[in-house]
Design an enzyme around this catalytic site. Structure first.
Site, PDB file in Angstrom:
ATOM      1  N   ASP A   1       1.772  15.955   1.469  1.00 10.51           N
ATOM      2  CA  ASP A   1       1.240  16.670   0.134  1.00 10.51           C
ATOM      3  C   ASP A   1       0.352  18.034   0.380  1.00 10.51           C
ATOM      4  OD1 ASP A   1       1.624  16.799  -2.510  1.00 10.51           O
ATOM      5  OD2 ASP A   1      -0.193  15.375  -2.720  1.00 10.51           O
ATOM      6  N   GLY A   2       0.497  18.611  -0.692  1.00 10.33           N
ATOM      7  CA  GLY A   2      -0.318  19.959  -0.652  1.00 10.33           C
ATOM      8  C   GLY A   2       0.419  21.184  -0.195  1.00 10.33           C
TER       9      GLY A   2
ATOM     10  N   HIS B   1       6.231  24.979   2.118  1.00  5.88           N
ATOM     11  CA  HIS B   1       7.121  23.901   2.583  1.00  5.88           C
ATOM     12  C   HIS B   1       7.806  24.343   3.999  1.00  5.88           C
ATOM     13  CE1 HIS B   1       6.953  21.998  -1.081  1.00  5.88           C
ATOM     14  NE2 HIS B   1       7.793  22.611  -1.800  1.00  5.88           N
TER      15      HIS B   1
ATOM     16  N   SER C   1      11.317  13.091  -3.079  1.00  8.48           N
ATOM     17  CA  SER C   1      11.195  11.879  -3.933  1.00  8.48           C
ATOM     18  C   SER C   1      12.107  11.950  -5.052  1.00  8.48           C
ATOM     19  CB  SER C   1      10.169  11.689  -4.478  1.00  8.48           C
ATOM     20  OG  SER C   1       9.664  12.390  -5.595  1.00  8.48           O
ATOM     21  N   THR C   2      12.565  10.635  -5.463  1.00 11.94           N
ATOM     22  CA  THR C   2      13.801  10.601  -6.575  1.00 11.94           C
ATOM     23  C   THR C   2      13.146  11.370  -7.460  1.00 11.94           C
ATOM     24  OG1 THR C   2      12.480   8.521  -6.979  1.00 11.94           O
ATOM     25  CG2 THR C   2      14.627   8.429  -5.881  1.00 11.94           C
TER      26      THR C   2
ATOM     27  N   ASN D   1      11.357  14.403  -7.454  1.00 13.07           N
ATOM     28  CA  ASN D   1      11.238  15.691  -6.945  1.00 13.07           C
ATOM     29  C   ASN D   1      12.472  16.460  -7.726  1.00 13.07           C
ATOM     30  OD1 ASN D   1       9.709  15.309  -3.781  1.00 13.07           O
ATOM     31  ND2 ASN D   1       8.959  15.675  -5.836  1.00 13.07           N
TER      32      ASN D   1
ATOM     33  N   LEU E   1       0.085   6.488  -4.317  1.00 15.80           N
ATOM     34  CA  LEU E   1       1.200   6.103  -3.560  1.00 15.80           C
ATOM     35  C   LEU E   1       2.417   6.865  -3.851  1.00 15.80           C
ATOM     36  CD1 LEU E   1       1.225   4.465  -1.193  1.00 15.80           C
ATOM     37  CD2 LEU E   1       1.656   2.235  -2.620  1.00 15.80           C
TER      38      LEU E   1
END
Ligand code: FPP
Length: 249
Positions: A30-31, A47, A75-76, A78, A205
């Site tokens: 993350d970040g 990224h 993720s699902t 994103n 999480l």
């Protein structure tokens, strides 16, 4: 005659106890967006920098004896990001996976993927299959890339598979226990997740490894993923080794 000196990267394992290295580490990378924004650059640059960090940290984990590293790449949820950012991420995945053979030539890391990859474009799915194939002889750490992954989705899929097996008479209802169910998850046959790391200051999480996190230790840091260093990884492992794990006992 020319002599080429092979550059040997020094891996500082410092005070890590080699007998108590976490077997399976999960990282929420993350970040990246904030890291880029602070530098006045588009999120996609963050990224890209995140991929470099992933390479460094995967090498470090492999060198210290981690058996599996699961990283949250997409993720699902994103898909809800702007079309521009989703497109940039898909391009980044595709380009990186098409050069994976060269990238992983001197690494003994084996790639694996978790998530509903059938939702990706045909060319990305082919690149994923190719990456798995060309790294399959790696005898080191498994780098498990979670793409179009959601912990709830994973559990629902496993529940469907279990129900299907019952309806086919392959197993009785009572036969479904934690061990059986665990084998229906993407992480089947990987060691238990011992440690979950989330950089960038968030302490949640976010639908990552929900089942697998049951007894995992958590480690948070304010550093954005592109700046996450081998030193940070070392600190996370040392902190993990100093925790008292009771597994509910
Ligand atoms: C979260 O940071 C990061 C992502 C959603 C993407 C992570 C992907 C990579 C590092 C690329 C991995 C590539 C391969 C080939 C496996 P964020 O964008 O949510 O950051 P923010 O919270 O600062 O906005």
């Amino acid at each position: 005659m020319l002599f080429f000196k092979k550059k040997i990267k020094h891996i500082d394992t410092g005070d890590i106890d080699p007998s108590r290295v976490p077997q399976h580490v999960g990282i929420i990378m993350d970040g990246n967006g904030r890291w880029a924004k602070r530098r006045g650059m588009p999120r996609s640059v963050g990224h890209k920098a995140g991929v470099d960090t992933l390479e460094r940290i995967a090498d470090y984990c492999n060198a210290v004896g981690v058996k599996a590293l699961t990283v949250y790449a997409f993720s699902t949820e994103n898909w809800k990001r702007s079309a521009e950012e989703v497109g940039a991420l898909m391009n980044l995945f595709y380009h990186y996976l098409t050069i994976i053979e060269e990238k992983f030539r001197n690494r003994n890391i084996k790639l694996r993927f978790s998530g509903d990859t059938a939702a990706f474009s045909d060319k990305l799915q082919k690149a994923i299959d190719h990456a798995v194939e060309v790294t399959s002889s790696g005898d080191g750490m498994i780098l498990n890339v979670a793409m179009n992954y959601g912990g709830r989705d994973e559990i629902v899929r496993a529940a469907r598979s279990a129900a299907d097996a019952v309806s086919r008479g392959e197993i009785t209802l009572e036969g479904i226990d934690e061990e059986y169910f665990g084998k229906l998850l993407y992480t089947a046959n990987l060691p238990e997740v011992d440690l979950i790391i989330r950089p960038s200051g968030e302490q949640r999480l976010s639908n990552f490894l929900l089942w697998q996190a049951a007894y995992a230790e958590f480690w948070y840091s304010d550093i954005c993923w592109p700046d996450f260093s081998e030193q940070d990884m070392k600190q996370a492992i040392i902190d993990y080794q100093n925790r008292s794990r009771r597994f509910g006992a």
